[in-house]
Design a protein around this motif. Structure first.
Motif, mmCIF file in Angstrom:
data_model
loop_
_atom_site.group_PDB
_atom_site.id
_atom_site.type_symbol
_atom_site.label_atom_id
_atom_site.label_comp_id
_atom_site.label_asym_id
_atom_site.label_seq_id
_atom_site.Cartn_x
_atom_site.Cartn_y
_atom_site.Cartn_z
ATOM 1 N N ILE A 46 0.829 -1.206 0.000
ATOM 2 C CA ILE A 46 0.000 0.000 0.000
ATOM 3 C C ILE A 46 0.865 1.258 0.000
ATOM 4 C CG2 ILE A 46 -1.666 1.334 1.368
ATOM 5 C CD1 ILE A 46 -2.787 -1.443 2.310
ATOM 6 N N ALA A 47 1.890 1.284 0.851
ATOM 7 C CA ALA A 47 2.772 2.452 0.923
ATOM 8 C C ALA A 47 3.547 2.636 -0.386
ATOM 9 C CB ALA A 47 3.733 2.312 2.103
ATOM 10 N N SER A 48 3.978 1.544 -0.985
ATOM 11 C CA SER A 48 4.680 1.631 -2.269
ATOM 12 C C SER A 48 3.755 2.186 -3.346
ATOM 13 C CB SER A 48 5.215 0.259 -2.687
ATOM 14 O OG SER A 48 6.216 -0.181 -1.795
ATOM 15 N N ARG A 49 2.499 1.748 -3.324
ATOM 16 C CA ARG A 49 1.524 2.268 -4.286
ATOM 17 C C ARG A 49 1.311 3.765 -4.052
ATOM 18 N NH1 ARG A 49 -2.415 -1.083 -3.500
ATOM 19 N NH2 ARG A 49 -3.629 0.174 -2.078
ATOM 20 N N GLY A 50 1.269 4.167 -2.791
ATOM 21 C CA GLY A 50 1.128 5.589 -2.473
ATOM 22 C C GLY A 50 2.288 6.400 -3.028
ATOM 23 N N LEU A 51 3.491 5.871 -2.892
ATOM 24 C CA LEU A 51 4.660 6.568 -3.442
ATOM 25 C C LEU A 51 4.631 6.574 -4.970
ATOM 26 C CD1 LEU A 51 7.359 5.467 -0.881
ATOM 27 C CD2 LEU A 51 6.586 7.808 -1.339
ATOM 28 N N ALA A 52 4.089 5.530 -5.567
ATOM 29 C CA ALA A 52 3.931 5.524 -7.023
ATOM 30 C C ALA A 52 3.010 6.670 -7.440
ATOM 31 C CB ALA A 52 3.369 4.180 -7.494
ATOM 32 N N HIS A 53 1.938 6.893 -6.668
ATOM 33 C CA HIS A 53 1.051 8.018 -6.962
ATOM 34 C C HIS A 53 1.780 9.352 -6.800
ATOM 35 C CE1 HIS A 53 -2.928 6.313 -7.705
ATOM 36 N NE2 HIS A 53 -2.596 5.359 -6.851
ATOM 37 N N PHE A 54 2.593 9.452 -5.753
ATOM 38 C CA PHE A 54 3.360 10.687 -5.553
ATOM 39 C C PHE A 54 4.200 10.988 -6.791
ATOM 40 C CE2 PHE A 54 7.566 12.421 -4.653
ATOM 41 C CZ PHE A 54 7.220 13.699 -4.246
ATOM 42 N N PHE A 55 4.960 9.982 -7.238
ATOM 43 C CA PHE A 55 5.830 10.207 -8.389
ATOM 44 C C PHE A 55 5.028 10.416 -9.680
ATOM 45 C CE2 PHE A 55 8.972 8.309 -5.474
ATOM 46 C CZ PHE A 55 9.913 9.326 -5.522
ATOM 47 N N LEU A 56 3.878 9.798 -9.769
ATOM 48 C CA LEU A 56 2.999 10.030 -10.919
ATOM 49 C C LEU A 56 2.545 11.496 -10.935
ATOM 50 C CD1 LEU A 56 1.466 8.743 -13.315
ATOM 51 C CD2 LEU A 56 -0.348 8.142 -11.711
ATOM 52 N N TYR A 57 2.127 12.018 -9.774
ATOM 53 C CA TYR A 57 1.716 13.417 -9.681
ATOM 54 C C TYR A 57 2.869 14.363 -10.026
ATOM 55 C CZ TYR A 57 -2.543 11.996 -7.138
ATOM 56 O OH TYR A 57 -3.748 11.446 -6.759
ATOM 57 N N LYS A 58 4.078 13.948 -9.677
ATOM 58 C CA LYS A 58 5.259 14.782 -9.934
ATOM 59 C C LYS A 58 5.834 14.561 -11.341
ATOM 60 C CE LYS A 58 5.621 17.035 -6.110
ATOM 61 N NZ LYS A 58 5.577 18.490 -6.105
ATOM 62 N N LYS A 59 5.179 13.697 -12.108
ATOM 63 C CA LYS A 59 5.570 13.376 -13.481
ATOM 64 C C LYS A 59 6.938 12.700 -13.581
ATOM 65 C CE LYS A 59 2.767 16.999 -15.697
ATOM 66 N NZ LYS A 59 1.744 16.990 -14.735
ATOM 67 N N ASP A 60 7.322 12.017 -12.521
ATOM 68 C CA ASP A 60 8.536 11.191 -12.547
ATOM 69 C C ASP A 60 8.059 9.752 -12.765
ATOM 70 O OD1 ASP A 60 10.852 9.731 -12.170
ATOM 71 O OD2 ASP A 60 11.489 10.863 -10.387
ATOM 72 N N PHE A 61 7.766 9.437 -14.011
ATOM 73 C CA PHE A 61 7.119 8.180 -14.346
ATOM 74 C C PHE A 61 8.021 6.963 -14.137
ATOM 75 C CE2 PHE A 61 5.109 11.350 -17.331
ATOM 76 C CZ PHE A 61 4.090 11.656 -16.447
#
Length: 150
Positions: A46-61
């Protein structure tokens, strides 16, 4: 400590749903660290998925894909269907952002299969509960009928 972990994840989710990337990051990072210390793979996913969302929002795909791939590996290895479903949806978003429409659609297809399974399991459990209530009511009615005859 378990309560702290749950709190960190929940606060991260609040910021996620407010689309507040800057505030969500620290909560998910701390939750990821704590989940690893406690050996809590579901929370780690869950936390890893949350960080994936963070980087998605920051456009660091690239980073987003790294985190969601890690989350998906955990959920796949432990057959956590709900987590697999959520992770596949997030992976799809990341892949769309990376202009990989085919990969994104494949992830959504896989998520749909899992969703159907989860929905089917839920329906089966509800059906069994209704059958059990019906059988109990039927037995109670038979007992009342026998008592009335006595």
């Amino acid at each position: 400590v378990q309560l702290e972990l749950a709190g960190l994840v929940n606060i991260g989710h609040i910021y996620l749903h407010k689309y507040d990337a800057d505030n969500m990051k620290s909560y998910y990072e701390r939750a990821l660290q704590l989940s690893r210390q406690l050996e809590e793979p579901e929370s780690e996913s869950i936390a890893s998925r949350g960080l994936a969302h963070f980087f998605l929002y920051k456009k660091d795909f690239t980073e987003a894909k790294k985190y969601i791939t890690h989350a998906l590996a955990i959920s796949d290895s432990l057959h956590m269907q709900k987590e697999q479903f959520e992770n596949l949806k997030t992976l799809s978003s990341v892949l769309y952002a990376m202009h990989d429409a085919v990969g994104a659609e494949k992830s959504l297809d896989s998520a749909s299969v899992i969703e159907a399974s989860l929905t089917g399991d839920d329906m089966q459990n509800k059906t069994l509960a209704i059958e059990k209530r019906f059988e109990t009511a039927k037995k109670e009615a038979q007992i009342k009928l026998q008592q009335a005859r006595s």
